[in-house]
Design a protein around this motif. Sequence first.
Motif, PDB file in Angstrom:
ATOM      1  N   PRO A 198      -9.885   5.819  20.401  1.00 27.02           N
ATOM      2  CA  PRO A 198     -10.352   5.096  19.153  1.00 27.02           C
ATOM      3  C   PRO A 198      -9.310   3.851  18.840  1.00 27.02           C
ATOM      4  CG  PRO A 198      -9.385   7.036  18.743  1.00 27.02           C
ATOM      5  CD  PRO A 198      -9.331   7.174  20.150  1.00 27.02           C
ATOM      6  N   VAL A 199      -9.939   2.740  18.208  1.00 26.57           N
ATOM      7  CA  VAL A 199      -9.197   1.760  17.866  1.00 26.57           C
ATOM      8  C   VAL A 199      -8.632   2.027  16.612  1.00 26.57           C
ATOM      9  CG1 VAL A 199      -9.566  -0.838  17.339  1.00 26.57           C
ATOM     10  CG2 VAL A 199     -10.722   0.278  19.167  1.00 26.57           C
ATOM     11  N   PRO A 200      -7.159   1.808  16.389  1.00 25.23           N
ATOM     12  CA  PRO A 200      -6.504   2.106  15.248  1.00 25.23           C
ATOM     13  C   PRO A 200      -7.201   0.799  14.160  1.00 25.23           C
ATOM     14  CG  PRO A 200      -5.020   1.228  16.871  1.00 25.23           C
ATOM     15  CD  PRO A 200      -6.175   1.363  17.653  1.00 25.23           C
ATOM     16  N   VAL A 201      -7.485   1.469  13.051  1.00 22.12           N
ATOM     17  CA  VAL A 201      -7.724   0.414  12.018  1.00 22.12           C
ATOM     18  C   VAL A 201      -6.806   0.550  10.918  1.00 22.12           C
ATOM     19  CG1 VAL A 201      -9.705   0.075  10.385  1.00 22.12           C
ATOM     20  CG2 VAL A 201     -10.253   0.924  12.647  1.00 22.12           C
ATOM     21  N   VAL A 202      -6.242  -0.614  10.460  1.00 21.36           N
ATOM     22  CA  VAL A 202      -5.444  -0.863   9.515  1.00 21.36           C
ATOM     23  C   VAL A 202      -6.180  -0.843   8.098  1.00 21.36           C
ATOM     24  CG1 VAL A 202      -3.406  -1.817   8.389  1.00 21.36           C
ATOM     25  CG2 VAL A 202      -3.520  -1.390  10.883  1.00 21.36           C
ATOM     26  N   PRO A 203      -6.054   0.045   7.011  1.00 20.57           N
ATOM     27  CA  PRO A 203      -7.055  -0.008   5.919  1.00 20.57           C
ATOM     28  C   PRO A 203      -6.527  -1.050   5.211  1.00 20.57           C
ATOM     29  CG  PRO A 203      -5.776   1.960   5.652  1.00 20.57           C
ATOM     30  CD  PRO A 203      -5.549   1.379   7.015  1.00 20.57           C
ATOM     31  N   ALA A 204      -7.478  -1.751   4.354  1.00 20.23           N
ATOM     32  CA  ALA A 204      -6.890  -2.842   3.528  1.00 20.23           C
ATOM     33  C   ALA A 204      -6.194  -2.272   2.267  1.00 20.23           C
ATOM     34  CB  ALA A 204      -8.144  -3.842   2.936  1.00 20.23           C
ATOM     35  N   VAL A 205      -6.238  -0.739   2.152  1.00 20.78           N
ATOM     36  CA  VAL A 205      -5.485  -0.166   0.884  1.00 20.78           C
ATOM     37  C   VAL A 205      -4.239  -0.368   1.113  1.00 20.78           C
ATOM     38  CG1 VAL A 205      -5.080   2.131  -0.193  1.00 20.78           C
ATOM     39  CG2 VAL A 205      -7.506   1.258   0.931  1.00 20.78           C
ATOM     40  N   ALA A 206      -3.433  -0.492   2.344  1.00 21.39           N
ATOM     41  CA  ALA A 206      -2.204  -0.560   2.552  1.00 21.39           C
ATOM     42  C   ALA A 206      -1.651  -1.959   2.021  1.00 21.39           C
ATOM     43  CB  ALA A 206      -1.666  -0.602   3.971  1.00 21.39           C
ATOM     44  N   GLY A 207      -2.421  -3.015   2.098  1.00 20.99           N
ATOM     45  CA  GLY A 207      -2.125  -4.481   1.581  1.00 20.99           C
ATOM     46  C   GLY A 207      -1.847  -4.244   0.036  1.00 20.99           C
ATOM     47  N   ARG A 208      -3.052  -3.667  -0.438  1.00 22.03           N
ATOM     48  CA  ARG A 208      -2.978  -3.541  -1.928  1.00 22.03           C
ATOM     49  C   ARG A 208      -1.817  -2.471  -2.527  1.00 22.03           C
ATOM     50  NH1 ARG A 208      -8.943  -2.333  -1.249  1.00 22.03           N
ATOM     51  NH2 ARG A 208     -10.047  -4.193  -1.149  1.00 22.03           N
ATOM     52  N   MET A 209      -1.407  -1.687  -1.649  1.00 20.82           N
ATOM     53  CA  MET A 209      -0.639  -0.763  -2.379  1.00 20.82           C
ATOM     54  C   MET A 209       0.877  -1.806  -2.048  1.00 20.82           C
ATOM     55  SD  MET A 209      -1.259   2.725  -0.512  1.00 20.82           S
ATOM     56  CE  MET A 209       0.351   3.465  -0.375  1.00 20.82           C
ATOM     57  N   VAL A 210       1.183  -2.307  -1.230  1.00 18.40           N
ATOM     58  CA  VAL A 210       2.188  -3.432  -1.094  1.00 18.40           C
ATOM     59  C   VAL A 210       2.066  -4.513  -2.113  1.00 18.40           C
ATOM     60  CG1 VAL A 210       3.439  -5.022   0.118  1.00 18.40           C
ATOM     61  CG2 VAL A 210       2.546  -2.967   1.363  1.00 18.40           C
ATOM     62  N   ALA A 211       1.102  -4.889  -2.404  1.00 21.67           N
ATOM     63  CA  ALA A 211       0.920  -5.726  -3.569  1.00 21.67           C
ATOM     64  C   ALA A 211       1.322  -5.258  -4.780  1.00 21.67           C
ATOM     65  CB  ALA A 211      -0.525  -6.749  -3.578  1.00 21.67           C
ATOM     66  N   ARG A 212       0.746  -4.199  -4.846  1.00 26.81           N
ATOM     67  CA  ARG A 212       1.193  -3.336  -6.284  1.00 26.81           C
ATOM     68  C   ARG A 212       2.699  -3.027  -6.292  1.00 26.81           C
ATOM     69  NH1 ARG A 212      -3.258   0.425  -4.655  1.00 26.81           N
ATOM     70  NH2 ARG A 212      -5.089  -0.342  -5.433  1.00 26.81           N
ATOM     71  N   GLU A 213       3.113  -2.467  -5.509  1.00 25.61           N
ATOM     72  CA  GLU A 213       4.652  -2.138  -5.472  1.00 25.61           C
ATOM     73  C   GLU A 213       5.378  -3.502  -5.779  1.00 25.61           C
ATOM     74  OE1 GLU A 213       6.098   0.696  -5.716  1.00 25.61           O
ATOM     75  OE2 GLU A 213       4.161   1.447  -5.748  1.00 25.61           O
ATOM     76  N   ALA A 214       4.963  -4.704  -5.354  1.00 21.15           N
ATOM     77  CA  ALA A 214       5.767  -5.921  -5.516  1.00 21.15           C
ATOM     78  C   ALA A 214       5.629  -6.276  -6.980  1.00 21.15           C
ATOM     79  CB  ALA A 214       5.175  -7.098  -4.608  1.00 21.15           C
ATOM     80  N   VAL A 215       4.108  -6.042  -7.589  1.00 22.38           N
ATOM     81  CA  VAL A 215       4.307  -6.347  -8.846  1.00 22.38           C
ATOM     82  C   VAL A 215       4.812  -5.477  -9.853  1.00 22.38           C
ATOM     83  CG1 VAL A 215       2.618  -6.638 -10.835  1.00 22.38           C
ATOM     84  CG2 VAL A 215       2.115  -7.673  -8.669  1.00 22.38           C
ATOM     85  N   VAL A 216       4.997  -4.184  -9.538  1.00 28.68           N
ATOM     86  CA  VAL A 216       5.768  -3.178 -10.352  1.00 28.68           C
ATOM     87  C   VAL A 216       7.148  -3.378 -10.205  1.00 28.68           C
ATOM     88  CG1 VAL A 216       6.246  -0.614 -10.363  1.00 28.68           C
ATOM     89  CG2 VAL A 216       3.865  -1.426 -10.097  1.00 28.68           C
ATOM     90  N   ARG A 217       7.627  -3.754  -8.915  1.00 25.63           N
ATOM     91  CA  ARG A 217       9.028  -4.368  -9.019  1.00 25.63           C
ATOM     92  C   ARG A 217       9.541  -5.376  -9.819  1.00 25.63           C
ATOM     93  NH1 ARG A 217       9.656  -3.876  -3.368  1.00 25.63           N
ATOM     94  NH2 ARG A 217       8.769  -5.986  -3.429  1.00 25.63           N
ATOM     95  N   ARG A 218       8.803  -6.227  -9.672  1.00 28.29           N
ATOM     96  CA  ARG A 218       8.813  -7.473 -10.340  1.00 28.29           C
ATOM     97  C   ARG A 218       9.044  -7.320 -12.058  1.00 28.29           C
ATOM     98  NH1 ARG A 218       9.392 -13.036  -9.634  1.00 28.29           N
ATOM     99  NH2 ARG A 218       8.945 -12.683  -7.535  1.00 28.29           N
ATOM    100  N   LEU A 219       8.022  -6.239 -12.316  1.00 32.65           N
ATOM    101  CA  LEU A 219       8.047  -5.876 -14.013  1.00 32.65           C
ATOM    102  C   LEU A 219       9.045  -5.146 -14.139  1.00 32.65           C
ATOM    103  CD1 LEU A 219       4.447  -4.978 -14.416  1.00 32.65           C
ATOM    104  CD2 LEU A 219       5.395  -6.772 -15.326  1.00 32.65           C
ATOM    105  N   VAL A 220       9.783  -4.327 -13.368  1.00 29.98           N
ATOM    106  CA  VAL A 220      10.868  -3.602 -13.440  1.00 29.98           C
ATOM    107  C   VAL A 220      12.114  -4.681 -13.735  1.00 29.98           C
ATOM    108  CG1 VAL A 220      12.433  -1.503 -12.630  1.00 29.98           C
ATOM    109  CG2 VAL A 220       9.925  -1.417 -12.903  1.00 29.98           C
ATOM    110  N   ASP A 221      12.231  -5.265 -12.657  1.00 34.51           N
ATOM    111  CA  ASP A 221      13.618  -6.191 -12.504  1.00 34.51           C
ATOM    112  C   ASP A 221      13.463  -7.131 -13.515  1.00 34.51           C
ATOM    113  OD1 ASP A 221      14.262  -4.688 -10.389  1.00 34.51           O
ATOM    114  OD2 ASP A 221      13.597  -6.097  -8.755  1.00 34.51           O
ATOM    115  N   ASP A 222      12.526  -8.042 -13.839  1.00 33.37           N
ATOM    116  CA  ASP A 222      12.380  -8.963 -14.672  1.00 33.37           C
ATOM    117  C   ASP A 222      12.181  -8.845 -16.197  1.00 33.37           C
ATOM    118  OD1 ASP A 222      12.679 -10.325 -12.448  1.00 33.37           O
ATOM    119  OD2 ASP A 222      10.632 -11.382 -12.340  1.00 33.37           O
TER     120      ASP A 222
END
Length: 163
Positions: free
Chosen positions: A36-60
């Motif tokens: 099978p061909v490994p498929v990287v779901p788009a969910v991973a990118g969304r999770m990274v973006a969410r974490e970046a926004v959450v981290r910015r909210l916490v820090d700033d």
Amino acid sequence: MSSSEEILGQIDRTLCDHTVSSDALRCTPDPQPVPPVPVVPAVAGRMVAREAVVRRLVDDHGLTPDTAAAAVHAVETGQPTEHQHLVTAAARAVAAELAQRIGQFFDAFTRALEPMARAAAAAARQLDEALRAVGHAASSRRGGRRDRKAWQSPYGPPSRRKR
């Protein structure tokens, strides 16, 4: 499976297999499972973006991680939240930072390709000079013979000329 289906399946497998000779249709290859061909779901990118926004909210803005995550989730799902303006601003800041990094990457990529482009242009100039020295000229004229109409095959008989 009927014999015609077996033959068609064997032809299909042979046409896709570039490691065998043209005699491959005379034997029956052992079917091997395709990994099978490994498929990287788009969910991973969304999770990274969410974490970046959450981290910015916490820090700033001094929100707790749970409050920041809940605010981001509320904005994503369209629910009202008192931190909507902060989440929107943080998301825009994260997107701007990402765009800046991508721009820096492409600038570095362009700078890395410049020597190769210069070398290719120099090689093309040398080739042109060598061909001109031998007597060949680069021609932009397409086609060759003009004794046939454009739609006629260049390999067919020439048109008859009036006498």
